[in-house]
Design a protein around this motif. Structure first.
Motif, PDB file in Angstrom:
ATOM      1  N   THR A 203     -33.009 -31.013  45.099  1.00 22.15           N
ATOM      2  CA  THR A 203     -32.007 -32.040  44.824  1.00 22.15           C
ATOM      3  C   THR A 203     -31.648 -32.042  43.346  1.00 22.15           C
ATOM      4  OG1 THR A 203     -33.682 -33.723  44.341  1.00 22.15           O
ATOM      5  CG2 THR A 203     -33.007 -33.464  46.661  1.00 22.15           C
ATOM      6  N   GLU A 205     -32.106 -34.425  41.365  1.00 22.73           N
ATOM      7  CA  GLU A 205     -33.226 -35.033  40.634  1.00 22.73           C
ATOM      8  C   GLU A 205     -34.246 -33.975  40.239  1.00 22.73           C
ATOM      9  OE1 GLU A 205     -36.586 -38.574  41.171  1.00 22.73           O
ATOM     10  OE2 GLU A 205     -35.404 -37.908  42.885  1.00 22.73           O
ATOM     11  N   ASN A 208     -32.848 -31.879  37.435  1.00 19.95           N
ATOM     12  CA  ASN A 208     -32.917 -32.617  36.173  1.00 19.95           C
ATOM     13  C   ASN A 208     -34.354 -32.680  35.645  1.00 19.95           C
ATOM     14  OD1 ASN A 208     -31.351 -34.463  34.243  1.00 19.95           O
ATOM     15  ND2 ASN A 208     -33.089 -35.735  34.824  1.00 19.95           N
ATOM     16  N   ARG A 209     -35.320 -32.741  36.578  1.00 18.02           N
ATOM     17  CA  ARG A 209     -36.723 -32.827  36.167  1.00 18.02           C
ATOM     18  C   ARG A 209     -37.126 -31.593  35.368  1.00 18.02           C
ATOM     19  NH1 ARG A 209     -40.427 -32.756  41.098  1.00 18.02           N
ATOM     20  NH2 ARG A 209     -39.069 -34.530  41.612  1.00 18.02           N
ATOM     21  N   GLY A 212     -33.437 -30.692  32.759  1.00 21.43           N
ATOM     22  CA  GLY A 212     -32.616 -31.808  32.285  1.00 21.43           C
ATOM     23  C   GLY A 212     -31.982 -31.574  30.934  1.00 21.43           C
ATOM     24  N   ALA A 276     -31.579 -46.819  45.889  1.00 18.36           N
ATOM     25  CA  ALA A 276     -31.726 -45.368  45.788  1.00 18.36           C
ATOM     26  C   ALA A 276     -31.675 -44.693  47.161  1.00 18.36           C
ATOM     27  CB  ALA A 276     -33.029 -45.014  45.071  1.00 18.36           C
ATOM     28  N   ALA A 281     -29.827 -41.230  46.213  1.00 12.87           N
ATOM     29  CA  ALA A 281     -29.988 -40.838  44.812  1.00 12.87           C
ATOM     30  C   ALA A 281     -31.317 -41.349  44.294  1.00 12.87           C
ATOM     31  CB  ALA A 281     -28.837 -41.391  43.971  1.00 12.87           C
ATOM     32  N   ALA A 282     -31.696 -40.892  43.121  1.00  8.70           N
ATOM     33  CA  ALA A 282     -32.909 -41.390  42.475  1.00  8.70           C
ATOM     34  C   ALA A 282     -32.613 -42.735  41.811  1.00  8.70           C
ATOM     35  CB  ALA A 282     -33.375 -40.385  41.428  1.00  8.70           C
ATOM     36  N   TRP A 284     -33.136 -43.768  38.851  1.00  9.16           N
ATOM     37  CA  TRP A 284     -32.538 -43.640  37.521  1.00  9.16           C
ATOM     38  C   TRP A 284     -31.046 -43.322  37.607  1.00  9.16           C
ATOM     39  CZ3 TRP A 284     -30.057 -39.277  35.906  1.00  9.16           C
ATOM     40  CH2 TRP A 284     -30.337 -38.083  36.575  1.00  9.16           C
ATOM     41  N   GLN A 285     -30.658 -42.565  38.649  1.00  9.49           N
ATOM     42  CA  GLN A 285     -29.242 -42.256  38.820  1.00  9.49           C
ATOM     43  C   GLN A 285     -28.447 -43.509  39.192  1.00  9.49           C
ATOM     44  OE1 GLN A 285     -30.022 -39.061  41.715  1.00  9.49           O
ATOM     45  NE2 GLN A 285     -28.846 -37.697  40.390  1.00  9.49           N
TER      46      GLN A 285
END
Length: 338
Positions: A203, A205, A208-209, A212, A276, A281-282, A284-285
């Motif tokens: 995903t 996320e 980005n992990r 990022g 979320a 989505a996560a 944070w998003q």
């Protein structure tokens, strides 16, 4: 001299065109087209296949531009122990005449258990040899044409599917935004991600992990500045990106992803964590999208999404000037000229 064992011998048969991922052993393999990454991958896959069949495989490599007459004839001559051989010849598009003549002799009468790989990027140099290969019943041709910008997502999906993994659209666009200046770099990023991320489904996320910082410095950083109304920053990033080879497509994709997330959370109540799962989505998003919504009305958001969709069409072939289309999108969204 004879055909590879098991190969059908039909005079009317012509060289078969195969995708690079489906390369297979054949007496003659023409690797054509300008995309070096595909060419290297196809040759590597072929070498692995042949070595798996017989670990005693001998590998010989030549440069056709600097070819020494007699080298090809020497290495394809059957040895005492009949070891299988892979002969890889680079720069056939710049070949000297001596190589072309010797290669034509091989094409006319391939040698058992020998695979000749000819790497030809483009142009008419060696046309007589190319024509002979393409007319041969013993040959396959691996097409290595460069991808268009809107083909990158499909390329990534195939990369993940080959390893029984899945990548969602947002994750693919995030990878493209970060690594689109080099197909080899994009593939390496995807393969590294699969080696370190245990998840079957990749995903945005997860991207980005692990990546990022790289993502934020490209398409998504431009999208952040655009949606926040920081026109000068956004234009500076766009122009710097274009100067370093950044493709217009992932910039538009990054803006579209942010706008879609803003639309999903608009008007919803509850905590970021609660929403979320609802919006896919996560947390944070969700929080980021809520912050970005401040000062936006629903009609403005709808018009921005439509404008982005129009621009997406333009940068994928609908306009002669994709870079201008991106700048126009950035200006209109940053200034709310909607």
């Amino acid at each position: 001299m004879a055909q590879r064992k098991g190969a059908a011998k039909t005079k009317s048969q012509k060289a078969t065109l195969v995708p690079w991922r489906e390369v297979r052993p054949a007496p003659i393999v023409l690797v054509s087209g300008a995309e070096d990454f595909f060419a290297r991958e196809a040759t590597s896959l072929l070498r692995t296949h042949l070595r798996t069949e017989d670990p005693s495989l001998e590998v010989h490599e030549f440069n056709a531009k600097e070819y020494v007459p007699g080298d090809l004839s020497t290495v394809v001559t059957p040895s005492l122990f009949n070891e299988p051989r892979l002969v890889v010849v680079d720069q056939v598009h710049e070949a000297v005449e001596g190589f072309i003549e010797e290669a034509l002799s091989f094409v006319a009468a391939p040698v058992d258990d020998t695979t000749l790989v000819l790497r030809h990027k483009s142009g008419n140099r060696g046309k007589k040899l190319l024509d002979a290969v393409r007319a041969s019943e013993f040959a396959i041709e691996v097409s290595c044409q460069p991808l268009k910008a809107n083909d990158l997502s499909g390329f990534l999906r195939d990369e993940f599917r080959m390893q029984q993994r899945r990548v969602d659209n947002d994750a693919a666009q995030a990878l493209i935004a970060a690594f689109n200046t080099s197909l080899e770099e994009l593939a390496a990023a995807a393969r590294q991600l699969m080696s370190i991320a245990p998840d079957t489904d990749i995903t945005a996320e997860i991207v980005n992990r692990y990546y990022g910082g790289r993502v934020e410095t490209t398409g998504f950083k431009i999208a952040d500045s655009t949606i926040a109304g920081r026109l000068a920053d956004a234009l500076m990033l766009v122009r710097a990106g274009f100067d370093t080879g950044l493709n217009p497509v992932p910039i538009v994709s990054a803006i579209a992803m942010k706008l879609r997330m803003m639309a999903k959370v608009s008007g919803l109540g509850g905590s970021d964590a609660q929403l979320a799962g609802q919006v896919g989505a996560a947390p944070w998003q969700v929080g980021q999208a809520r912050r970005e919504l401040r000062g936006w009305s629903d009609p403005e958001l709808g018009r921005a999404i439509r404008l982005t969709a129009e621009t997406d069409f333009m940068v994928k072939g609908g306009s002669r000037d994709a870079e201008f289309a991106v700048e126009r999108l950035v200006r209109r969204i940053a200034t709310r000229d909607l």
